[in-house]
Motif scaffolding. Structure first.
Motif, PDB file in Angstrom:
ATOM      1  N   GLN A 197       1.899   9.461  -6.211  1.00 48.41           N
ATOM      2  CA  GLN A 197       2.361  10.848  -6.090  1.00 48.41           C
ATOM      3  C   GLN A 197       3.128  11.330  -7.320  1.00 48.41           C
ATOM      4  O   GLN A 197       3.188  12.537  -7.562  1.00 48.41           O
ATOM      5  CB  GLN A 197       3.236  10.992  -4.839  1.00 48.41           C
ATOM      6  CG  GLN A 197       2.456  10.852  -3.542  1.00 48.41           C
ATOM      7  CD  GLN A 197       3.369  10.761  -2.326  1.00 48.41           C
ATOM      8  OE1 GLN A 197       4.533  11.174  -2.382  1.00 48.41           O
ATOM      9  NE2 GLN A 197       2.869  10.214  -1.227  1.00 48.41           N
ATOM     10  N   GLN A 237       1.320   4.276  -2.762  1.00 46.32           N
ATOM     11  CA  GLN A 237       1.171   5.703  -2.445  1.00 46.32           C
ATOM     12  C   GLN A 237       2.312   6.511  -3.043  1.00 46.32           C
ATOM     13  O   GLN A 237       2.100   7.599  -3.600  1.00 46.32           O
ATOM     14  CB  GLN A 237       1.112   5.901  -0.926  1.00 46.32           C
ATOM     15  CG  GLN A 237      -0.191   5.455  -0.293  1.00 46.32           C
ATOM     16  CD  GLN A 237      -0.179   5.660   1.211  1.00 46.32           C
ATOM     17  OE1 GLN A 237      -0.131   4.710   1.988  1.00 46.32           O
ATOM     18  NE2 GLN A 237      -0.213   6.923   1.635  1.00 46.32           N
ATOM     19  N   GLU A 238       3.522   5.998  -2.922  1.00 43.05           N
ATOM     20  CA  GLU A 238       4.685   6.672  -3.510  1.00 43.05           C
ATOM     21  C   GLU A 238       4.507   6.810  -5.024  1.00 43.05           C
ATOM     22  O   GLU A 238       4.815   7.861  -5.612  1.00 43.05           O
ATOM     23  CB  GLU A 238       5.962   5.878  -3.215  1.00 43.05           C
ATOM     24  CG  GLU A 238       6.309   5.747  -1.737  1.00 43.05           C
ATOM     25  CD  GLU A 238       7.087   6.942  -1.218  1.00 43.05           C
ATOM     26  OE1 GLU A 238       7.250   7.929  -1.959  1.00 43.05           O
ATOM     27  OE2 GLU A 238       7.534   6.878  -0.059  1.00 43.05           O
ATOM     28  N   LYS A 251      -5.927   7.011   0.646  1.00 40.92           N
ATOM     29  CA  LYS A 251      -4.983   7.753   1.493  1.00 40.92           C
ATOM     30  C   LYS A 251      -4.388   8.947   0.756  1.00 40.92           C
ATOM     31  O   LYS A 251      -4.088   9.974   1.369  1.00 40.92           O
ATOM     32  CB  LYS A 251      -3.859   6.818   1.974  1.00 40.92           C
ATOM     33  CG  LYS A 251      -4.302   5.854   3.069  1.00 40.92           C
ATOM     34  CD  LYS A 251      -3.150   4.957   3.517  1.00 40.92           C
ATOM     35  CE  LYS A 251      -3.583   4.045   4.653  1.00 40.92           C
ATOM     36  NZ  LYS A 251      -2.480   3.153   5.092  1.00 40.92           N
ATOM     37  N   GLU A 252      -4.219   8.816  -0.555  1.00 39.31           N
ATOM     38  CA  GLU A 252      -3.650   9.914  -1.347  1.00 39.31           C
ATOM     39  C   GLU A 252      -4.723  10.878  -1.866  1.00 39.31           C
ATOM     40  O   GLU A 252      -4.399  11.886  -2.489  1.00 39.31           O
ATOM     41  CB  GLU A 252      -2.838   9.343  -2.522  1.00 39.31           C
ATOM     42  CG  GLU A 252      -1.563   8.624  -2.092  1.00 39.31           C
ATOM     43  CD  GLU A 252      -0.621   9.516  -1.299  1.00 39.31           C
ATOM     44  OE1 GLU A 252      -0.378  10.665  -1.728  1.00 39.31           O
ATOM     45  OE2 GLU A 252      -0.139   9.072  -0.236  1.00 39.31           O
ATOM     46  N   ALA A 293      -4.537   2.696  -0.903  1.00 42.85           N
ATOM     47  CA  ALA A 293      -3.512   3.645  -1.346  1.00 42.85           C
ATOM     48  C   ALA A 293      -4.137   4.873  -2.002  1.00 42.85           C
ATOM     49  O   ALA A 293      -3.759   6.017  -1.702  1.00 42.85           O
ATOM     50  CB  ALA A 293      -2.539   2.960  -2.310  1.00 42.85           C
ATOM     51  N   THR A 327       0.834  -1.215   0.000  1.00 45.23           N
ATOM     52  CA  THR A 327       0.000   0.000   0.000  1.00 45.23           C
ATOM     53  C   THR A 327       0.861   1.254   0.000  1.00 45.23           C
ATOM     54  O   THR A 327       0.634   2.191  -0.776  1.00 45.23           O
ATOM     55  CB  THR A 327      -0.954   0.002   1.209  1.00 45.23           C
ATOM     56  OG1 THR A 327      -1.820  -1.136   1.117  1.00 45.23           O
ATOM     57  CG2 THR A 327      -1.807   1.266   1.237  1.00 45.23           C
ATOM     58  N   SER A 328       1.889   1.288   0.863  1.00 39.71           N
ATOM     59  CA  SER A 328       2.752   2.477   0.923  1.00 39.71           C
ATOM     60  C   SER A 328       3.581   2.628  -0.352  1.00 39.71           C
ATOM     61  O   SER A 328       3.860   3.748  -0.801  1.00 39.71           O
ATOM     62  CB  SER A 328       3.658   2.429   2.158  1.00 39.71           C
ATOM     63  OG  SER A 328       4.460   1.273   2.159  1.00 39.71           O
ATOM     64  N   LYS A 347      -5.213   6.441 -12.645  1.00 35.20           N
ATOM     65  CA  LYS A 347      -5.388   7.520 -11.662  1.00 35.20           C
ATOM     66  C   LYS A 347      -6.338   8.564 -12.276  1.00 35.20           C
ATOM     67  O   LYS A 347      -5.991   9.239 -13.228  1.00 35.20           O
ATOM     68  CB  LYS A 347      -4.030   8.152 -11.343  1.00 35.20           C
ATOM     69  CG  LYS A 347      -4.091   9.322 -10.380  1.00 35.20           C
ATOM     70  CD  LYS A 347      -2.688   9.904 -10.172  1.00 35.20           C
ATOM     71  CE  LYS A 347      -2.698  11.177  -9.354  1.00 35.20           C
ATOM     72  NZ  LYS A 347      -1.342  11.737  -9.190  1.00 35.20           N
TER      73      LYS A 347
END
Length: 398
Positions: free
Chosen positions: A327, A323-324, A359-360, A356, A319-320, A395
């Motif tokens: 971005q 997220q990266e 959260k973003e 993810a 998940t993290s 996205k």
């Protein structure tokens, strides 16, 4: 070959009868007689009724594999010959292809023998052994393969502790010795392969459909980032699909010359591409500092990896990682999220993607999903065998 009768616990009988090929440690009533890997096991219930026949071979998944549920079927050279040649027949369409010369011809339990895989690279067969137990049947497998179609030579890889086992220089077994790099084709892409240089030969065959899709549908006019890039196979697919530019990022020093080589054998000017030898997480920070963004970001990390500054576990950290990636992905850009971790399924993986994006603070749309290609045969009774999960996700512009 000597056969040992082993009683299966009542709680595991239903699962094995339903077709599960894995022989778990907890399924065996008494493991003390299991003294030598490679023993043929006759599996019975508490009444002594036959359930199946398999072998003892310890690997991370269990204590062995069920090979047959036919009491009259012996585990002998004819058994291996039959299973291997049946698997080869099932890949006839691949053998007949003019634009693909590298594929899997035998996929472990999916083709009836857990613990063994066999890949084909333009006439060269490569056996991979996952336990000392299956390795004991080595000569029978070799005999079966030396009569296989388009046979030029045979190599092997051992994915278990090699202590006390037969070891051949450079993994060569029989037939013609290959000259490396060996150039193979995959849906018209070219890859340089080394069968004599460790367990990884230069390309992961299970991603063939994803590479084709990236080339044909997601690359034209795009700026593409390929993380955990290994030898840059996804980057090659993107460049041949018309990507404006590719960036390949991998921590291993070998990734630079290997990626240059893969570009070169496809006639791509590697100087026009970016190849970075660095930690992927450090690259994300670098990209944000430099205000870089990408139309396509490919995430294909190992299930577990450790660098000086990072430990990555797909189960805990995907998940993290997403997220990266989010971005530095352009609005309406796509992320190719991939994992070969077998400890969770597609539903949970899609949950990581959902978390993810939430959260973003972005919406998303799943464009398409992939699992293993047809040559990586699997069985429904063993879903863990269908380990590959790939989700192409857009996205959505806020």
């Amino acid at each position: 070959m000597k056969e040992l009768t082993v009683q299966i616990k009542d709680s595991h009988i239903k699962k094995i009868k339903a077709g599960s090929p894995l022989l778990e440690k907890d399924a065996i009533q008494n493991t003390k007689p299991l003294t030598e890997e490679g023993m043929v096991l006759k599996l019975v219930d508490s009444q002594g009724t036959f359930i199946g026949r398999g072998y003892y071979g310890r690997q991370n998944k269990g204590y062995g594999w069920v090979l047959s549920r036919n009491e009259r079927e012996a585990i002998d050279p004819l058994f291996f010959l039959g299973r291997i040649h049946k698997a080869i027949e099932n890949r006839a369409v691949f053998f007949e292809s003019n634009d693909t010369t590298a594929f899997r011809v035998f996929n472990g339990e999916g083709d009836g023998i857990g613990g063994l895989t066999i890949d084909y690279y333009d006439g060269f067969y490569v056996m991979t052994w996952y336990s000392e137990g299956i390795y004991r049947f080595r000569n029978w497998v070799i005999e079966a393969l030396e009569t296989a179609p388009q046979f030029r030579g045979l190599y092997e890889k051992k994915r278990f502790d090699k202590k006390g086992t037969y070891m051949e220089d450079d993994d060569y077994v029989s037939g013609e010795r290959g000259e490396f790099p060996l150039l193979v084709k995959e849906n018209g892409l070219h890859f340089a392969i080394y069968l004599n240089d460790g367990p990884m030969v230069g390309v992961f065959l299970d991603q063939k459909e994803v590479r084709k899709k990236i080339r044909d549908n997601y690359s034209e006019g795009k700026i593409v980032l390929n993380t955990f890039s290994y030898t840059g196979a996804f980057s090659v697919a993107a460049a041949l699909g018309g990507a404006t530019k590719t960036t390949s990022v991998d921590l291993a020093n070998r990734s630079l010359p290997k990626t240059i080589e893969q570009f070169s054998v496809n006639g791509i000017d590697y100087d026009a591409q970016d190849i970075k030898v660095m930690d992927v997480f450090q690259y994300f920070k670098y990209a944000k500092r430099k205000e870089l963004s990408f139309d396509v970001v490919i995430l294909d990390p190992p299930s577990f990896a450790r660098s000086k500054k990072h430990t990555f576990s797909a189960q805990k950290d995907y998940t993290s990682l997403l997220q990266e990636a989010i971005q530095i992905t352009e609005d309406d850009g796509v992320i190719v999220a991939s994992t070969n971790c077998s400890t969770f399924g597609m539903k949970k993986f899609k949950g990581f993607i959902d978390q993810a994006f939430k959260k973003e603070g972005f919406s998303y749309k799943i464009e398409e999903t992939f699992s293993l290609p047809d040559d990586f045969r699997t069985i429904k009774a063993f879903p863990e065998g269908n380990y590959l999960k790939v989700v192409i996700v857009k996205k959505v512009k806020g």
